[in-house]
Enzyme design. Sequence first.
Site, mmCIF file in Angstrom:
data_model
loop_
_atom_site.group_PDB
_atom_site.id
_atom_site.type_symbol
_atom_site.label_atom_id
_atom_site.label_comp_id
_atom_site.label_asym_id
_atom_site.label_seq_id
_atom_site.Cartn_x
_atom_site.Cartn_y
_atom_site.Cartn_z
ATOM 1 C CG ASP A 11 36.503 72.445 28.082
ATOM 2 O OD1 ASP A 11 35.376 72.007 27.802
ATOM 3 O OD2 ASP A 11 36.743 73.654 28.286
ATOM 4 C CG ASP A 107 33.239 71.517 24.293
ATOM 5 O OD1 ASP A 107 32.693 70.461 24.660
ATOM 6 O OD2 ASP A 107 33.242 72.554 24.964
ATOM 7 C CD GLU A 108 34.056 68.295 28.240
ATOM 8 O OE1 GLU A 108 34.471 68.640 29.337
ATOM 9 O OE2 GLU A 108 33.015 67.640 28.073
HETATM 10 MG MG MG Z 1 33.770 73.550 26.772
#
Ligand code: MG
Length: 421
Positions: A11, A107-108
């Site tokens: 993340d 974002d992961e």
């Molecule tokens: Mg994040």
Amino acid sequence: MSLNRVIMLADCQSFYASVEKAEHPEYHDRPLVVAGDPERRSGIILAACPIAKSFGVTTAERLGDSLAKCPDLVIIRPRMQLYIDISMRITNIYQSYTDLVEPYSIDEQFLDVTGSLHLYGTPEELAHHIQTHIQSELGIYTRFGIAENKILAKTACDNFAKKNESGIFVLTKDRLHETLWTLPVAKMFMVGSRMTRHFNAMGMETIGKVAETPLEKLKQLMRRKFGKNSDINAELYWRIANGLDDSPVTPGTHSVAPKAIGHMMTLPRDYGKLEEIKVVLLELTELVCQRCRGKGYMGHVVSVGCMGADYDHPTGFNRQMKMDDPTNVTNQVYRAAVELLLRHWDGYPVRKVGVSLSQFSSDDEYQLSLFDPHRDKTMALERATDAIKQKYGDAIILRAVSITPAGQALHRSEKIGGHYK
Ligand SMILES: [Mg+2]
């Protein structure tokens, strides 16, 4: 205890804000936010850097509220294309460690490093190595949840790695009772505020309580609340609570963002009534939104096409409109689709209907509409429904209109690639 498979959920911390800080070194020591509409104090915070957060600024609040807490705030307008580009560069870096990389949101990303781990040492050592790589190349801090499956890796990241000094946490099956099971049920994967209340009402305050309830007992309890069709949900929750998940890390799910996601359906006969066409429109919208949710996209533009049966004498229309905000919530897209239909349908019988969404952004960071405080819950509910459909087939949950004669969803789900199962 060693892990059967080694799955990481990586993340990026405060992703949009971190990208902007890397792009603007002059703001390195300043509190910075990315906000939906910087000109208006009613704009929504999409991301806040850790310095801004130390002033109490939070994601999804109004800019005016943030400025009250932190008058020196640096406010940046979102640049979605840049964030998508950086996200893909991060994917490329992960791919230099394993070919099994699955973007989960902008974002992961999930990494299955089972096959390449021996080159780097322990899971922690490999995570630390990748973390340093991303930091030095892009200036973004990443956190790693590590476990033997995706759900546990995600849990490890959200609940433990993000609070760790190192940003890395390994969650092994033999330590569930002192890790996962101590967490309140609200922290459970796929459980929103509504399900939290139900679990609490059933006497289950922690994830451990759900896990330790025998499956048959949990099914009984849930049947009392939700009826006999709730067995599959009971099993799903029970498996999550026990850290059971066999789903593979599937590469390339959204490595290249498509321009549009759409579905087209040819009807078994001409549909001449508005109500009938609306049923199909809803079913198609549901399919499109489901796919968008699965990929973590929200569309800003909806297109609807309707065509008559006589292709030599074309009737119908193909029009699009921009919605107020990007969305992947079925009812919101459906509302816009109906508006297009009412505005442009010429009244001639329809044989072919299509719906598509385009102009995507990520649904990960908040794009909350101020006028719909329930949207967050709706999105969580739809995610849960999608997961159940993915596991048990689309026909497991149908909207009531799909059982009317105009409905095509049940019929469609019994076919694969135009053939019956
Ligand atoms: Mg994040």
